[in-house]
Design an enzyme around this catalytic site. Structure first.
Site: not given
Length: 258
Positions: A156, A143
């Site tokens: 995350y 990501s």
């Protein structure tokens, strides 16, 4: 084009979103595909569609947070098809948490799914490649948030930043084994999971995609089929000697300032 003819590809988190897109793209390019995920119904439906298109495909119900289940999915693939030529780590957890409100339990969930699972899936796949003395390919779906991310993505970001480092470390360790390992730092992407997240955490309505697109440079969110095609390219021989790369697959330029 048959970019993955005669390759056996395992896609974790392949029942929806980017993982499902990769499974479809890999099958279209000639691969035999194993799809894993926690939800049996969409997994079996996807595999049935792949088989109808002429591909060999298998669904293995797997909770990648359980290391034993994650590694068993590799063993099951080897038992069914004889080997694993390529692995795509697409399973992911994107639930929200900031530095000040993240519980140890939420942090551990992110580490388990976004970092520990890819680590031990890579371990099992690489062991099979080494056992056979065969080359291989791995792509980790990471990501762009691993570069800093939003305040509400603290656990995350921690896990994905770890995965970016792991990608480079494993690529370096196994470059002379001809096992190429790369990652994609994908940006905001139009998936079923993202739709659920926007509705659950951000009170989004049915028009959120269009509104988001109007604020983005290219006028749209990232598209699953485009990411999937790029993953297939990285797994294929057409990407040459590239290994250890974590590629920004986004429409924002990190480090650029207005």
């Amino acid at each position: 084009m048959g970019l993955l003819n005669d390759r056996v590809v395992l896609v974790s988190g392949g029942t929806q979103g980017v993982g499902a897109g990769v499974a479809r793209a890999a099958a279209r390019e000639g691969a035999t595909v194993t799809v894993t995920g926690r939800r049996r119904e969409p997994g079996e439906k996807l595999v049935a569609a792949l088989r109808e298109s002429g591909a060999e495909a298998l669904f293995v119900a797997t909770d990648v947070a359980d290391v034993a289940q994650a590694q068993a999915s590799v063993a099951t693939t080897v038992k069914a098809f004889g080997r694993v030529d390529a692995l795509v780590n697409a399973a992911g957890l994107t639930s929200r948490g900031t530095l000040v409100d993240t519980s140890p339990e939420l942090f551990d969930e992110h580490i388990a799914i976004n970092l520990r699972a890819p680590f031990f899936l890579m371990q099992a796949a690489v062991r099979d490649m080494l056992r056979r003395g065969a080359p291989g390919g791995i792509v980790n779906v990471i990501s762009s948030s691993e570069l800093g991310g939003q305040p509400y993505l603290a656990p995350y970001v921690a896990a994905k930043a770890g995965l970016a480092g792991l990608t480079r470390n494993a690529a370096h360790a196994h470059r002379f084994d001809r096992i190429r390992i790369n990652g994609l730092d994908i940006g905001w992407t139009d998936t079923e999971g993202e739709d659920a997240i926007q509705r659950r955490f951000h009170d989004a309505d049915d028009g959120w995609r269009e509104e988001a697109g109007r604020r983005l440079p290219m006028g749209k969110l990232g598209q699953v089929d485009e990411i999937a095609d790029f993953v297939v390219f990285l797994l294929s021989d057409r990407s040459g000697v590239v290994t250890g790369s974590v590629i920004d697959w986004d429409q924002n330029v990190f480090g650029g300032l207005d």
